[in-house]
Structure formats: structure tokens, C-alpha cells
Scaffold this motif. Structure first.
Motif, PDB file in Angstrom:
ATOM      1  N   VAL A  92       0.797  -1.262  -0.070  1.00  0.00           N
ATOM      2  CA  VAL A  92       0.022  -0.079  -0.012  1.00  0.00           C
ATOM      3  C   VAL A  92       0.875   1.137   0.043  1.00  0.00           C
ATOM      4  N   MET A  93       1.738   1.500   0.973  1.00  0.00           N
ATOM      5  CA  MET A  93       2.862   2.409   1.025  1.00  0.00           C
ATOM      6  C   MET A  93       3.826   2.330   0.333  1.00  0.00           C
ATOM      7  N   PRO A  94       4.450   3.303  -0.262  1.00  0.00           N
ATOM      8  CA  PRO A  94       5.814   2.767  -0.970  1.00  0.00           C
ATOM      9  C   PRO A  94       6.945   2.898  -0.088  1.00  0.00           C
ATOM     10  N   THR A  95       7.919   2.117  -0.288  1.00  0.00           N
ATOM     11  CA  THR A  95       9.344   2.060   0.428  1.00  0.00           C
ATOM     12  C   THR A  95       9.930   3.156  -0.124  1.00  0.00           C
ATOM     13  N   VAL A  97      12.686   3.514  -1.917  1.00  0.00           N
ATOM     14  CA  VAL A  97      13.327   3.382  -3.146  1.00  0.00           C
ATOM     15  C   VAL A  97      11.900   3.437  -4.066  1.00  0.00           C
ATOM     16  N   GLN A  98      10.846   3.133  -3.873  1.00  0.00           N
ATOM     17  CA  GLN A  98       9.760   3.206  -4.580  1.00  0.00           C
ATOM     18  C   GLN A  98       9.445   4.349  -4.667  1.00  0.00           C
ATOM     19  N   ARG A  99       9.595   5.161  -3.546  1.00  0.00           N
ATOM     20  CA  ARG A  99       9.162   6.515  -3.370  1.00  0.00           C
ATOM     21  C   ARG A  99       9.960   7.432  -4.613  1.00  0.00           C
ATOM     22  N   ALA A 115      19.963   0.717  -4.350  1.00  0.00           N
ATOM     23  CA  ALA A 115      19.179   0.692  -2.967  1.00  0.00           C
ATOM     24  C   ALA A 115      19.621  -0.430  -2.117  1.00  0.00           C
ATOM     25  N   GLN A 116      19.226  -0.207  -0.850  1.00  0.00           N
ATOM     26  CA  GLN A 116      19.867  -1.512  -0.011  1.00  0.00           C
ATOM     27  C   GLN A 116      18.873  -2.509  -0.584  1.00  0.00           C
ATOM     28  N   THR A 117      19.574  -3.794   0.004  1.00  0.00           N
ATOM     29  CA  THR A 117      18.979  -4.987  -0.097  1.00  0.00           C
ATOM     30  C   THR A 117      17.720  -4.973   0.515  1.00  0.00           C
ATOM     31  N   GLY A 118      16.696  -5.687   0.125  1.00  0.00           N
ATOM     32  CA  GLY A 118      15.328  -5.951   0.620  1.00  0.00           C
ATOM     33  C   GLY A 118      14.440  -4.406   0.713  1.00  0.00           C
ATOM     34  N   SER A 119      14.933  -3.596  -0.097  1.00  0.00           N
ATOM     35  CA  SER A 119      14.196  -2.310   0.055  1.00  0.00           C
ATOM     36  C   SER A 119      13.065  -2.162  -1.106  1.00  0.00           C
ATOM     37  N   GLY A 120      12.753  -3.276  -1.945  1.00  0.00           N
ATOM     38  CA  GLY A 120      11.551  -2.935  -2.705  1.00  0.00           C
ATOM     39  C   GLY A 120      11.772  -2.577  -4.037  1.00  0.00           C
ATOM     40  N   LYS A 121      13.041  -3.152  -4.723  1.00  0.00           N
ATOM     41  CA  LYS A 121      13.630  -2.472  -6.045  1.00  0.00           C
ATOM     42  C   LYS A 121      12.683  -3.506  -6.908  1.00  0.00           C
ATOM     43  N   THR A 122      12.420  -4.769  -6.741  1.00  0.00           N
ATOM     44  CA  THR A 122      11.711  -5.341  -7.576  1.00  0.00           C
ATOM     45  C   THR A 122      10.095  -4.703  -8.014  1.00  0.00           C
ATOM     46  N   LEU A 123       9.450  -4.535  -6.847  1.00  0.00           N
ATOM     47  CA  LEU A 123       8.159  -4.098  -7.198  1.00  0.00           C
ATOM     48  C   LEU A 123       8.395  -2.467  -7.770  1.00  0.00           C
ATOM     49  N   ARG A 402      21.820 -13.539  -3.859  1.00  0.00           N
ATOM     50  CA  ARG A 402      21.629 -12.657  -4.629  1.00  0.00           C
ATOM     51  C   ARG A 402      20.078 -12.663  -4.882  1.00  0.00           C
ATOM     52  N   GLY A 403      19.457 -11.494  -4.201  1.00  0.00           N
ATOM     53  CA  GLY A 403      17.786 -11.329  -4.631  1.00  0.00           C
ATOM     54  C   GLY A 403      17.072 -12.108  -4.021  1.00  0.00           C
ATOM     55  N   VAL A 404      17.191 -13.393  -3.455  1.00  0.00           N
ATOM     56  CA  VAL A 404      16.461 -14.448  -3.076  1.00  0.00           C
ATOM     57  C   VAL A 404      15.783 -13.872  -1.652  1.00  0.00           C
ATOM     58  N   LEU A 406      13.407 -14.240   1.239  1.00  0.00           N
ATOM     59  CA  LEU A 406      12.845 -15.099   2.390  1.00  0.00           C
ATOM     60  C   LEU A 406      12.568 -14.294   3.467  1.00  0.00           C
ATOM     61  N   PRO A 407      11.624 -13.354   3.447  1.00  0.00           N
ATOM     62  CA  PRO A 407      11.569 -12.023   4.670  1.00  0.00           C
ATOM     63  C   PRO A 407      11.589 -12.935   6.112  1.00  0.00           C
ATOM     64  N   GLU A 408      11.256 -14.230   6.224  1.00  0.00           N
ATOM     65  CA  GLU A 408      11.120 -14.565   7.413  1.00  0.00           C
ATOM     66  C   GLU A 408      12.610 -14.998   8.186  1.00  0.00           C
ATOM     67  N   GLY A 432      16.510  -8.936   7.245  1.00  0.00           N
ATOM     68  CA  GLY A 432      16.243  -7.511   7.342  1.00  0.00           C
ATOM     69  C   GLY A 432      15.442  -7.247   6.147  1.00  0.00           C
ATOM     70  N   ARG A 433      14.379  -7.960   5.931  1.00  0.00           N
ATOM     71  CA  ARG A 433      13.728  -7.844   4.427  1.00  0.00           C
ATOM     72  C   ARG A 433      12.166  -7.487   4.835  1.00  0.00           C
ATOM     73  N   LYS A 434      11.853  -6.808   5.744  1.00  0.00           N
ATOM     74  CA  LYS A 434      10.572  -6.356   5.861  1.00  0.00           C
ATOM     75  C   LYS A 434      10.643  -4.679   6.138  1.00  0.00           C
ATOM     76  N   PRO A 435      10.251  -4.274   4.957  1.00  0.00           N
ATOM     77  CA  PRO A 435      10.487  -2.929   4.798  1.00  0.00           C
ATOM     78  C   PRO A 435      10.030  -1.776   6.125  1.00  0.00           C
ATOM     79  N   PHE A 436       9.021  -2.297   6.389  1.00  0.00           N
ATOM     80  CA  PHE A 436       8.415  -1.266   7.448  1.00  0.00           C
ATOM     81  C   PHE A 436       8.535  -1.918   8.989  1.00  0.00           C
TER      82      PHE A 436
HETATM   83  N1  ATP Z   1       5.652  -1.434  -0.755  1.00  0.00           N
HETATM   84  C1  ATP Z   1       5.950  -2.407  -0.144  1.00  0.00           C
HETATM   85  N2  ATP Z   1       5.328  -2.582   0.918  1.00  0.00           N
HETATM   86  C2  ATP Z   1       5.500  -3.649   1.704  1.00  0.00           C
HETATM   87  N3  ATP Z   1       6.408  -4.476   1.437  1.00  0.00           N
HETATM   88  C3  ATP Z   1       7.007  -4.659   0.313  1.00  0.00           C
HETATM   89  C4  ATP Z   1       6.857  -3.508  -0.592  1.00  0.00           C
HETATM   90  N4  ATP Z   1       7.721  -3.274  -1.420  1.00  0.00           N
HETATM   91  C5  ATP Z   1       8.488  -4.717  -1.521  1.00  0.00           C
HETATM   92  N5  ATP Z   1       8.245  -5.361  -0.259  1.00  0.00           N
HETATM   93  C6  ATP Z   1       8.800  -6.500   0.498  1.00  0.00           C
HETATM   94  O1  ATP Z   1      10.045  -6.224   0.698  1.00  0.00           O
HETATM   95  C7  ATP Z   1      10.848  -7.357   0.524  1.00  0.00           C
HETATM   96  C8  ATP Z   1      11.911  -7.070  -0.213  1.00  0.00           C
HETATM   97  O2  ATP Z   1      11.519  -6.767  -1.601  1.00  0.00           O
HETATM   98  P1  ATP Z   1      12.696  -6.872  -3.004  1.00  0.00           P
HETATM   99  O3  ATP Z   1      12.801  -8.456  -2.796  1.00  0.00           O
HETATM  100  O4  ATP Z   1      12.112  -6.424  -4.158  1.00  0.00           O
HETATM  101  O5  ATP Z   1      13.797  -6.116  -2.237  1.00  0.00           O
HETATM  102  P2  ATP Z   1      15.192  -5.773  -3.498  1.00  0.00           P
HETATM  103  O6  ATP Z   1      15.333  -4.206  -3.231  1.00  0.00           O
HETATM  104  O7  ATP Z   1      14.893  -6.193  -4.712  1.00  0.00           O
HETATM  105  O8  ATP Z   1      16.390  -6.686  -2.287  1.00  0.00           O
HETATM  106  P3  ATP Z   1      17.507  -7.309  -3.174  1.00  0.00           P
HETATM  107  O9  ATP Z   1      18.543  -6.114  -3.183  1.00  0.00           O
HETATM  108  O10 ATP Z   1      18.037  -8.306  -2.087  1.00  0.00           O
HETATM  109  O11 ATP Z   1      17.179  -8.034  -4.503  1.00  0.00           O
HETATM  110  C9  ATP Z   1       9.725  -8.287  -0.166  1.00  0.00           C
HETATM  111  O12 ATP Z   1       9.382  -9.368   0.790  1.00  0.00           O
HETATM  112  C10 ATP Z   1       8.500  -7.793  -0.781  1.00  0.00           C
HETATM  113  O13 ATP Z   1       7.435  -8.480  -0.712  1.00  0.00           O
END
Ligand code: ATP
Length: 471
Positions: A92-95, A97-99, A115-123, A402-404, A406-408, A432-436
Motif C-alpha cells: 500500500v505505502m511505497p518504500t 526506493v519506490q517513492r 538501493a539497499q537489499t530488501g528495499s523493494g526494487k523488484t516492485l 543474490r536477490g532471494v 525469504l523475509p522470515e 532484514g527484508r521487512k521494509p516497515f
Molecule cells: N511497498 C511495499 N510494502 C510492503 N512490503 C514490500 C513493499 N515493496 C516490497 N516489499 C517486500 O519487501 C521485501 C524485499 O523486496 P525486494 O525483494 O523487491 O527487495 P530488493 O530491493 O529487490 O532486494 P535485493 O537487493 O536483495 O534483491 C519483499 O518481501 C517484498 O514483498
């Protein structure tokens, strides 16, 4: 051009000769024009000229954060059903890097997302992809290149979740975008007939499989609107893949006819890289380098520790750490087996470690293995077990670094120290892959006394502090 005072400490360090911020899109609310970069004098004239045609958007320090939702950021660009699916998944809210990246991406500009690992670049890049592809067109319009099959499967899964439509009639079903995974180890014969019969809108591919299809002209990239290269530094660093990557960037398609996006958490010598992007025509001249948290390459929720012991004590030290940490889900990274060890007829250190843990570790989690030498089905089975299971203890080589996603994962153990600071960054970034979330996550390295200076070098390069744990 002055814009709202920075809600985020975002500084525009290079200004483009054409426009300060892409005209077609509202400047990110926090863009603060600070004029020509003070450090452009560091570069010789050709590099300085090239850099001055690009933009660097850099966020320094904690962001105040705009209040705009993802839907508001993407309105008018991304189809409504995709945004509804994203909200349904919890996006719902952008991280940060998305913003910062979405206004640039949706304006059509080429972009380096750093941007950092786990910051939401994929979305961020998937929302761009779904803003440019038209389901009705029978052609490959977006191509996402990834380094590993595992990352490819993960990106394909998220893309298909976003693309799927609530089907209220057959027409709806036909009009949703199709996403093809063209990954090493896949059934390329089946893909050939699919590509010829009804080309998918989006292809997620590893380089070897993609070039196999392009070389045989099974499909072309003439209709390509967006080309995304994920983990771009890894691919440019890979001697086996870099020449194919450059063919994809410059001969199979042209940067003048497509939007090009590079993404990674690590782009060593990023100014030089942006210069090369322009000089080599991998991107257009006005490419934008969106660099979020430039000062802190590692997520601040990570706590870094180390234990000093001899090589012989490593297994027992790891066991002791696991019993005292009692992690719900953890990844233990193991280095590649040395040629000397292979010649001595020793088994792979990963397998030896899994056997040791299966007999000695009293935790509830299953001990799973993920490494290159496994066949693709076993690798896929391990990953799906990880995602379905309650807790896990994964023993892996750098293929999982790289990239995998596993947020838990709450704990990372470097049973063997990674070879470079970049490898450390990506291994640590599997947690550390739970942005908020403010949850603290742990990265512990098991090192010999001689390796202490190596870890210290990584601390200096990545600006983190490591605390010694006495067992
Ligand atoms: N806007 C969002 N709100 C909540 N969770 C998000 C949001 N965007 C991404 N996430 C979650 O954040 C986690 C990390 O996202 P993602 O894998 O895209 O990170 P990344 O920046 O590509 O990391 P890496 O550099 O390790 O590949 C994922 O579990 C994803 O579901």
C-alpha cells in the motif's frame, strides 16, 4: 527550478543539460536542487560532460517520507487492476526506493536503481513494466534479466500475481498480461512453441536461455518497451555472461528505442558505471541514477557480530551459536569447496555441514541445502520447502545471496567469510527484508584470527560495526 523544501534530505547532485527533473512527471516531492555537483571537477572533461547529462537523485539520511500511497504515485500510469492486486498483497505505502524511483521510471527515463537489499526494487521495476505493456499486443514488450534461476522464479511469481485479473468473463481472462519464465534448466522446447504461437507480454530470463532463443530468432526484441537488468553489477562482473549481456543491451535491442532500467544493492564505482552506460549506449544520455541511502549501504536493522576460533572449531562454534540464538529461520553461508579439498577427495563442505547439523542440532527447523551443484529440481524443491515451512535452517553457497527473498529469515551465519565486501552485503541482505519493520536481525561471522583484518576491511568499506561474541 526550485521545488518544495526537502521532506527527504534528497539532493540532486548532477543536473542534466536538458531538464532538472523529468518534465513528464511531478518532481519527487522532496527533490532539492543544489546545483552542479561540487565534485564534478574530480572527473576528466569527457566523464564530466557525460555525467552532466545524467541525473543523480540521492537520498542522504532517514527520509521524512512523502505521504503518497503507491496508488497515488502510479495513478494514470499503472492499470488499476495491477494496483488493486498490489494492495491485495499488502503493498500500500511505497518504500523509500519506490517513492524516489517511481516518478522517474513512470516518466519514461532510463534509470539505475541503487538501493539497499530488501528495499523493494523488484516492485518498483515491475510497476514500470505493467505501465508500459499492452496485453492486447502480441509481442514481447518487457524483458527482465536476472542472474539465477531462483531469482527468476521469484520475480516471475510476483509478476504473475500482479498481472492476474479477477476474471468476471472470458474476455477479461484473455486481456491480462502473460509472463514467461525463460530460465536455465527450463523446458526450452515448450517455450519455443509458446513464443511462436502467442508471444507473452513479459519475459523473465536468465542470460544463457535468453540468448539461445534470440540467436535462433525464436523471438525478437523489436517491440521491446522496457528492458530491466536486475543484480546488474553481478552480471557485468560475470566473465561468462558479460558479453551476452552487452549483446542484449546494444545489438538485440537499442537503448534509443526502449526504456532501460538497471537495479542492484551494490554498484561499485557507480559514477564510472553511469559514465559507461552513456558511453557504451547501454542507456540514453539522460539516464537517472536513483541512489537511496547512499551513506548506509546496509539496512540499519542489521546487527553484525563475529566469533574468533580455529578452523577445526567452526562446526562446534556454529552449533553453540544456533543453540544460544535459537533462530526461527536462518541461513548458514558456506564458501565454495577449494580445489585442494576436492583433490584430497573430501566431500563438499556444504554436505558435510548439513550432515553434522542433522545429527547435532537440536532445533525444530529442518536443515535444508541450496547450492549450484544440485540439479534444478532439487534447488526448486529446497526453495519451495523453505517458503512453505514454519521455520528453516538453510545451508547455502552464494547462489542464495543474490536477490532471494525469504523475509522470515532472522539470522545469517557466515560459516566461511565471503570473498568480498559486496558478497558480505548481499549475504547479510538476506535478512532484514521487512521494509516497515523495526525487528533487529543478526549477521554473525565465524572467523579465524587471521581473518579479523579482512572483516575489518568490510566494516570500513560498508560502514558498519561488528561486535565480538565470546563463546
Ligand atoms: N511497498 C511495499 N510494502 C510492503 N512490503 C514490500 C513493499 N515493496 C516490497 N516489499 C517486500 O519487501 C521485501 C524485499 O523486496 P525486494 O525483494 O523487491 O527487495 P530488493 O530491493 O529487490 O532486494 P535485493 O537487493 O536483495 O534483491 C519483499 O518481501 C517484498 O514483498
Amino acid at each position: 527550478m526550485s521545488v518544495a523544501p526537502a521532506a527527504t534530505n534528497l539532493r540532486l547532485l548532477h543536473i542534466s543539460s536538458s531538464a532538472v527533473v523529468p518534465r513528464q512527471c511531478p518532481a519527487p516531492s522532496s527533490v532539492q536542487l543544489v546545483g552542479r555537483s561540487s565534485n564534478s571537477r574530480w572527473f576528466k572533461p569527457p566523464l564530466r560532460a557525460a555525467l552532466q547529462t545524467s541525473l543523480v537523485l540521492r537520498e542522504e539520511g532517514e527520509s521524512g517520507g512523502g505521504a503518497a500511497t503507491l496508488r497515488e504515485l502510479c495513478r494514470g500510469h499503472v492499470p488499476d487492476h495491477v494496483l488493486s492486486r498490489a494492495e491485495g498483497i499488502g503493498y500500500v505505502m511505497p518504500t523509500d526506493v519506490q517513492r524516489q524511483a517511481l516518478p522517474v521510471l513512470l516518466s519514461g527515463r532510463d534509470c539505475v536503481i541503487h538501493a539497499q537489499t530488501g528495499s523493494g526494487k523488484t516492485l518498483a521495476y515491475l510497476l514500470l513494466v505493467f505501465s508500459v505493456v499492452k496485453a492486447q499486443r502480441s509481442a514481447v514488450q518487457a524483458l527482465i534479466v536476472v542472474p539465477t534461476r531462483e531469482l527468476g522464479m521469484q520475480v516471475t511469481k510476483v509478476a504473475r500475481m500482479l498481472a492476474s485479473k479477477a476474471v468476471d468473463n472470458d474476455l477479461e481472462e484473455k486481456s491480462s498480461c502473460t509472463v514467461m519464465a525463460l530460465l536455465d534448466g527450463g523446458m526450452l522446447r515448450r517455450h519455443k512453441s509458446w513464443l511462436k504461437a502467442e508471444p507473452p507480454s513479459v519475459v523473465v530470463a536468465t542470460i544463457a536461455s535468453l540468448c539461445q532463443m534470440l540467436d535462433k530468432q525464436i523471438f525478437k526484441l523489436d517491440a521491446l518497451e522496457a528492458l530491466v537488468i536486475d543484480e546488474v553489477d553481478f552480471l557485468f562482473n560475470s566473465s561468462k555472461q558479460v558479453s551476452s549481456l552487452k549483446k542484449i543491451l546494444t545489438s538485440y535491442s537499442s537503448s534509443s528505442k526502449r526504456q532501460t532500467v538497471f537495479a542492484s544493492a551494490s554498484i561499485p564505482q557507480h559514477k564510472r558505471f553511469v559514465y559507461d552506460c552513456i558511453q557504451q549506449k547501454w542507456t540514453k544520455r539522460d539516464v537517472v541514477h536513483v541512489h537511496v541511502n547512499a551513506i548506509k549501504p546496509l539496512p540499519s536493522c542489521l546487527q553484525h557480530k563475529f566469533v574468533v576460533c580455529t578452523k577445526k572449531q567452526k562446526h562446534v562454534v556454529l552449533l553453540s551459536l544456533l543453540h544460544s540464538d535459537a533462530p526461527k529461520s536462518a541461513i548458514v553461508f558456506v564458501g565454495e569447496q577449494s580445489e585442494k579439498s576436492k583433490k584430497a577427495g573430501n566431500g563438499p563442505s556444504t554436505v558435510l555441514l548439513v550432515d553434522f547439523l542433522k545429527t547435532s542440532y537440536r532445533g525444530s527447523s529442518d536443515v535444508l541445502l541450496l547450492e549450484e551443484d544440485m540439479n534444478f529440481n532439487s534447488r526448486a524443491a529446497s526453495l519451495s520447502e523453505l517458503r512453505e515451512g514454519e521455520g528453516y535452517l538453510l545451508v547455502a553457497t552464494d547462489i542464495a545471496a543474490r536477490g532471494v527473498d525469504l523475509p522470515e529469515t532472522t539470522h545469517i551465519y557466515n560459516f566461511d567469510l565471503p570473498r568480498t565486501a559486496v558478497d558480505y552485503l548481499h549475504r547479510a541482505g538476506r535478512t532484514g527484508r521487512k521494509p516497515f519493520s523495526d525487528e533487529k536481525c543478526n549477521v554473525t561471522s565465524i572467523i579465524t584470527l587471521e581473518e579479523r583484518f579482512v572483516l575489518q576491511r568490510y566494516e570500513n568499506e560498508l560502514m558498519f560495526n561488528c561486535e565480538e561474541v565470546i563463546i
